[in-house]
Design a protein around this motif. Structure first.
Motif, PDB file in Angstrom:
ATOM      1  N   SER A 136       0.825  -1.202   0.000  1.00 38.70           N
ATOM      2  CA  SER A 136       0.000   0.000   0.000  1.00 38.70           C
ATOM      3  C   SER A 136       0.863   1.258   0.000  1.00 38.70           C
ATOM      4  CB  SER A 136      -0.925  -0.007   1.224  1.00 38.70           C
ATOM      5  OG  SER A 136      -1.668   1.189   1.309  1.00 38.70           O
ATOM      6  N   LYS A 137       1.932   1.256   0.798  1.00 40.92           N
ATOM      7  CA  LYS A 137       2.838   2.413   0.842  1.00 40.92           C
ATOM      8  C   LYS A 137       3.530   2.621  -0.499  1.00 40.92           C
ATOM      9  CE  LYS A 137       3.830   1.960   5.792  1.00 40.92           C
ATOM     10  NZ  LYS A 137       4.876   1.660   6.794  1.00 40.92           N
ATOM     11  N   ASN A 138       3.891   1.518  -1.147  1.00 41.80           N
ATOM     12  CA  ASN A 138       4.626   1.599  -2.415  1.00 41.80           C
ATOM     13  C   ASN A 138       3.715   1.593  -3.640  1.00 41.80           C
ATOM     14  OD1 ASN A 138       7.097   1.519  -1.003  1.00 41.80           O
ATOM     15  ND2 ASN A 138       7.014  -0.719  -0.914  1.00 41.80           N
ATOM     16  N   ARG A 139       2.396   1.562  -3.402  1.00 39.40           N
ATOM     17  CA  ARG A 139       1.410   1.550  -4.494  1.00 39.40           C
ATOM     18  C   ARG A 139       1.656   0.400  -5.475  1.00 39.40           C
ATOM     19  NH1 ARG A 139      -0.172   7.829  -6.026  1.00 39.40           N
ATOM     20  NH2 ARG A 139      -0.639   8.471  -3.885  1.00 39.40           N
ATOM     21  N   VAL A 140       1.782  -0.773  -4.917  1.00 38.14           N
ATOM     22  CA  VAL A 140       1.911  -1.992  -5.711  1.00 38.14           C
ATOM     23  C   VAL A 140       0.555  -2.695  -5.709  1.00 38.14           C
ATOM     24  CG1 VAL A 140       3.029  -4.247  -5.910  1.00 38.14           C
ATOM     25  CG2 VAL A 140       4.362  -2.250  -5.196  1.00 38.14           C
ATOM     26  N   GLY A 141      -0.026  -2.892  -6.874  1.00 37.59           N
ATOM     27  CA  GLY A 141      -1.340  -3.520  -6.963  1.00 37.59           C
ATOM     28  C   GLY A 141      -1.310  -4.974  -6.531  1.00 37.59           C
ATOM     29  N   ALA A 142      -2.366  -5.397  -5.823  1.00 38.77           N
ATOM     30  CA  ALA A 142      -2.457  -6.787  -5.361  1.00 38.77           C
ATOM     31  C   ALA A 142      -3.911  -7.220  -5.325  1.00 38.77           C
ATOM     32  CB  ALA A 142      -1.826  -6.938  -3.974  1.00 38.77           C
ATOM     33  N   LEU A 143      -4.121  -8.522  -5.504  1.00 42.52           N
ATOM     34  CA  LEU A 143      -5.471  -9.093  -5.508  1.00 42.52           C
ATOM     35  C   LEU A 143      -5.396 -10.515  -4.959  1.00 42.52           C
ATOM     36  CD1 LEU A 143      -8.478  -8.939  -6.313  1.00 42.52           C
ATOM     37  CD2 LEU A 143      -7.808  -9.637  -8.624  1.00 42.52           C
ATOM     38  N   MET A 144      -5.994 -10.742  -3.793  1.00 47.06           N
ATOM     39  CA  MET A 144      -5.968 -12.060  -3.156  1.00 47.06           C
ATOM     40  C   MET A 144      -7.391 -12.534  -2.871  1.00 47.06           C
ATOM     41  SD  MET A 144      -2.791 -11.835  -0.465  1.00 47.06           S
ATOM     42  CE  MET A 144      -3.027 -13.557   0.040  1.00 47.06           C
ATOM     43  N   VAL A 145      -7.616 -13.829  -3.075  1.00 44.52           N
ATOM     44  CA  VAL A 145      -8.924 -14.446  -2.839  1.00 44.52           C
ATOM     45  C   VAL A 145      -8.750 -15.539  -1.793  1.00 44.52           C
ATOM     46  CG1 VAL A 145     -10.846 -15.707  -3.860  1.00 44.52           C
ATOM     47  CG2 VAL A 145      -9.647 -13.986  -5.207  1.00 44.52           C
ATOM     48  N   PHE A 146      -9.499 -15.450  -0.704  1.00 45.76           N
ATOM     49  CA  PHE A 146      -9.459 -16.453   0.361  1.00 45.76           C
ATOM     50  C   PHE A 146     -10.688 -17.341   0.239  1.00 45.76           C
ATOM     51  CE2 PHE A 146      -6.890 -12.961   1.815  1.00 45.76           C
ATOM     52  CZ  PHE A 146      -5.814 -13.556   2.474  1.00 45.76           C
ATOM     53  N   GLU A 147     -10.462 -18.591  -0.092  1.00 47.49           N
ATOM     54  CA  GLU A 147     -11.568 -19.532  -0.289  1.00 47.49           C
ATOM     55  C   GLU A 147     -12.229 -19.861   1.042  1.00 47.49           C
ATOM     56  OE1 GLU A 147     -11.871 -23.551  -2.882  1.00 47.49           O
ATOM     57  OE2 GLU A 147     -10.763 -23.763  -1.004  1.00 47.49           O
ATOM     58  N   ARG A 148     -13.561 -19.969   1.012  1.00 50.02           N
ATOM     59  CA  ARG A 148     -14.312 -20.416   2.186  1.00 50.02           C
ATOM     60  C   ARG A 148     -15.154 -21.634   1.809  1.00 50.02           C
ATOM     61  NH1 ARG A 148     -16.732 -15.378   5.534  1.00 50.02           N
ATOM     62  NH2 ARG A 148     -17.666 -14.746   3.559  1.00 50.02           N
ATOM     63  N   GLU A 149     -16.481 -21.547   1.872  1.00 52.83           N
ATOM     64  CA  GLU A 149     -17.329 -22.699   1.577  1.00 52.83           C
ATOM     65  C   GLU A 149     -17.370 -23.015   0.085  1.00 52.83           C
ATOM     66  OE1 GLU A 149     -18.956 -24.713   3.623  1.00 52.83           O
ATOM     67  OE2 GLU A 149     -18.222 -23.705   5.412  1.00 52.83           O
ATOM     68  N   THR A 150     -17.498 -21.989  -0.752  1.00 53.90           N
ATOM     69  CA  THR A 150     -17.610 -22.203  -2.194  1.00 53.90           C
ATOM     70  C   THR A 150     -16.290 -22.708  -2.760  1.00 53.90           C
ATOM     71  OG1 THR A 150     -19.201 -20.394  -2.318  1.00 53.90           O
ATOM     72  CG2 THR A 150     -18.236 -21.150  -4.394  1.00 53.90           C
ATOM     73  N   ASN A 151     -16.348 -23.831  -3.464  1.00 52.77           N
ATOM     74  CA  ASN A 151     -15.143 -24.419  -4.053  1.00 52.77           C
ATOM     75  C   ASN A 151     -14.668 -23.580  -5.232  1.00 52.77           C
ATOM     76  OD1 ASN A 151     -13.661 -26.355  -6.002  1.00 52.77           O
ATOM     77  ND2 ASN A 151     -13.751 -27.508  -4.093  1.00 52.77           N
ATOM     78  N   LEU A 152     -13.390 -23.213  -5.235  1.00 57.84           N
ATOM     79  CA  LEU A 152     -12.829 -22.349  -6.273  1.00 57.84           C
ATOM     80  C   LEU A 152     -11.852 -23.091  -7.178  1.00 57.84           C
ATOM     81  CD1 LEU A 152     -12.133 -19.106  -4.165  1.00 57.84           C
ATOM     82  CD2 LEU A 152     -14.180 -19.717  -5.477  1.00 57.84           C
ATOM     83  N   SER A 153     -12.048 -24.380  -7.364  1.00 59.17           N
ATOM     84  CA  SER A 153     -11.129 -25.164  -8.195  1.00 59.17           C
ATOM     85  C   SER A 153     -11.073 -24.645  -9.629  1.00 59.17           C
ATOM     86  CB  SER A 153     -11.536 -26.641  -8.188  1.00 59.17           C
ATOM     87  OG  SER A 153     -11.384 -27.188  -6.899  1.00 59.17           O
ATOM     88  N   ALA A 179       6.546  -8.575 -12.736  1.00 54.97           N
ATOM     89  CA  ALA A 179       6.889  -9.957 -12.399  1.00 54.97           C
ATOM     90  C   ALA A 179       5.991 -10.891 -13.205  1.00 54.97           C
ATOM     91  CB  ALA A 179       6.703 -10.206 -10.906  1.00 54.97           C
ATOM     92  N   PRO A 180       6.448 -12.118 -13.493  1.00 54.59           N
ATOM     93  CA  PRO A 180       5.674 -13.023 -14.366  1.00 54.59           C
ATOM     94  C   PRO A 180       4.252 -13.305 -13.876  1.00 54.59           C
ATOM     95  CG  PRO A 180       7.896 -13.857 -14.038  1.00 54.59           C
ATOM     96  CD  PRO A 180       7.739 -12.697 -13.106  1.00 54.59           C
ATOM     97  N   LEU A 181       4.048 -13.269 -12.549  1.00 52.84           N
ATOM     98  CA  LEU A 181       2.745 -13.651 -11.999  1.00 52.84           C
ATOM     99  C   LEU A 181       1.983 -12.472 -11.398  1.00 52.84           C
ATOM    100  CD1 LEU A 181       3.806 -16.963 -10.178  1.00 52.84           C
ATOM    101  CD2 LEU A 181       2.836 -16.716 -12.467  1.00 52.84           C
ATOM    102  N   HIS A 182       2.397 -11.244 -11.676  1.00 49.80           N
ATOM    103  CA  HIS A 182       1.776 -10.111 -10.987  1.00 49.80           C
ATOM    104  C   HIS A 182       0.362  -9.834 -11.497  1.00 49.80           C
ATOM    105  CE1 HIS A 182       2.617  -7.635 -14.537  1.00 49.80           C
ATOM    106  NE2 HIS A 182       1.878  -6.680 -13.995  1.00 49.80           N
ATOM    107  N   ASP A 183       0.055 -10.224 -12.737  1.00 52.21           N
ATOM    108  CA  ASP A 183      -1.311 -10.064 -13.239  1.00 52.21           C
ATOM    109  C   ASP A 183      -2.186 -11.197 -12.717  1.00 52.21           C
ATOM    110  OD1 ASP A 183      -1.121  -7.706 -14.662  1.00 52.21           O
ATOM    111  OD2 ASP A 183      -0.351  -8.697 -16.455  1.00 52.21           O
ATOM    112  N   GLY A 184      -3.398 -10.872 -12.370  1.00 49.75           N
ATOM    113  CA  GLY A 184      -4.310 -11.898 -11.871  1.00 49.75           C
ATOM    114  C   GLY A 184      -4.306 -11.939 -10.355  1.00 49.75           C
ATOM    115  N   ALA A 185      -4.949 -12.966  -9.820  1.00 46.63           N
ATOM    116  CA  ALA A 185      -5.167 -13.064  -8.373  1.00 46.63           C
ATOM    117  C   ALA A 185      -4.426 -14.253  -7.779  1.00 46.63           C
ATOM    118  CB  ALA A 185      -6.657 -13.197  -8.072  1.00 46.63           C
ATOM    119  N   VAL A 186      -4.070 -14.106  -6.513  1.00 48.54           N
ATOM    120  CA  VAL A 186      -3.558 -15.221  -5.713  1.00 48.54           C
ATOM    121  C   VAL A 186      -4.738 -15.821  -4.951  1.00 48.54           C
ATOM    122  CG1 VAL A 186      -2.203 -15.815  -3.668  1.00 48.54           C
ATOM    123  CG2 VAL A 186      -1.189 -14.421  -5.477  1.00 48.54           C
ATOM    124  N   VAL A 187      -4.903 -17.139  -5.031  1.00 49.34           N
ATOM    125  CA  VAL A 187      -5.981 -17.825  -4.323  1.00 49.34           C
ATOM    126  C   VAL A 187      -5.392 -18.575  -3.134  1.00 49.34           C
ATOM    127  CG1 VAL A 187      -7.818 -19.536  -4.461  1.00 49.34           C
ATOM    128  CG2 VAL A 187      -7.359 -18.052  -6.415  1.00 49.34           C
TER     129      VAL A 187
END
Length: 291
Positions: A136-153, A179-187
């Motif tokens: 947040s301080k360095n203004r680096v975009g990030a997107l993370m998804v935390f799985e719960r009940e719904t299966n995200l396979s 970075a190679p993986l910076h686009d998209g989300a981390v699950v």
């Protein structure tokens, strides 16, 4: 007064005739109506619902005043409208069925796997909060998804597979610009990174704020289709946001992010420290608004 008492007597008579199957029938219908109202509130379906209500009122008026021509036209419109509704609400119906199916699969799968240790989830939250504070301080975009009940396979399969502990340094490396993986989300599944560079569905809502970027729209789209918790860092402003159940809260501090993630992801039962976790607070209302 006499008619009112007679009405009460008749109502009590009907209640005495009710059986267990009638109560189950009413409960199922009430649940379906509740879900339909929720769909109407989260989508543009509310406008269609108002139009349907007007048509029903018009049909009643035409019947009361014997307006045969108007009544005939409205009846035919309703018959064709049933097919039109299936087409109009096809995305909502698909999402509803997907959530039911994925929730059932997720519940069944828990019988065949060990429960996620609370320590793994707590550690993942701590590392995420630390990484998000720096990004947040360095203004680096990030997107993370935390799985719960719904299966995200299906979402996980769209990205690069991982099987790694969540660490602050790893997250900062993944989301580092170019970075190679910076686009998209981390699950994150069960406190571990399951995949990176995952593609998320975009929100189809037309009521989103104009200043929301692609990460926020993807986070809202993911939350509209699942019960996942989505955490976002804006690349333009560095603002931290969280999306839960289609509701967006923006401009959060790292401490607030950690509190929300713990409320949503950790079990309600007594934690390992012996303290009972308080229940999750009612989530915020509105979409795309400021915190």
């Amino acid at each position: 007064m006499t008619s009112f008492l007679q009405y009460c007597v008749n109502t009590l008579g009907y209640l005495r005739l009710m059986t267990v199957s009638d109560l189950i029938d009413i409960a199922i219908l009430s649940f379906l109506f509740y879900k339909c109202i929720g769909i109407f509130q989260r989508t543009n379906a509310a406008k269609v619902a108002k139009a349907l209500l007007l048509i029903i009122v018009a049909m009643w008026i035409s019947y009361q005043f014997n307006l045969n021509a108007i009544s005939f036209i409205l009846n035919k419109a309703v018959e064709l409208g049933l097919l039109a509704l299936v087409v109009i609400f096809q995305p909502e119906i698909r999402r509803f069925l997907e959530r039911i199916g994925s929730n059932n699969v997720s519940r069944i799968s828990r019988f065949f796997r060990n429960e996620t240790p609370v320590s793994d989830v707590e550690e993942a939250i701590q590392e995420t909060v630390e990484a998000y504070g720096e990004m947040s301080k360095n203004r680096v975009g990030a997107l993370m998804v935390f799985e719960r009940e719904t299966n995200l396979s299906n979402i996980i399969s769209s990205g690069t597979p991982f099987q790694s502990t969540v660490t602050s340094e790893l997250l900062k490396n993944i989301f580092y610009p170019n970075a190679p993986l910076h686009d998209g989300a981390v699950v994150v599944r069960q406190g571990k990174i399951a995949a990176a560079a995952c593609m998320l569905p975009m929100s189809e809502s037309m009521n989103l704020s104009k200043d929301l970027g692609m990460r926020h729209r993807a986070g809202l789209g993911m939350s509209e289709r699942s019960d996942a918790v989505v955490a976002i860092v804006s690349e333009e402003t560095g603002a931290i946001s969280v999306v839960v159940n289609g509701n967006l809260r923006r401009h959060l501090s790292p401490e607030t992010l950690g509190r929300i993630l713990r409320n949503e992801l950790l079990p309600r039962e007594e934690s390992a420290s012996g303290k009972r976790r308080r229940p999750s607070l009612p989530f915020w209302k509105g979409r795309g608004g400021e915190s």
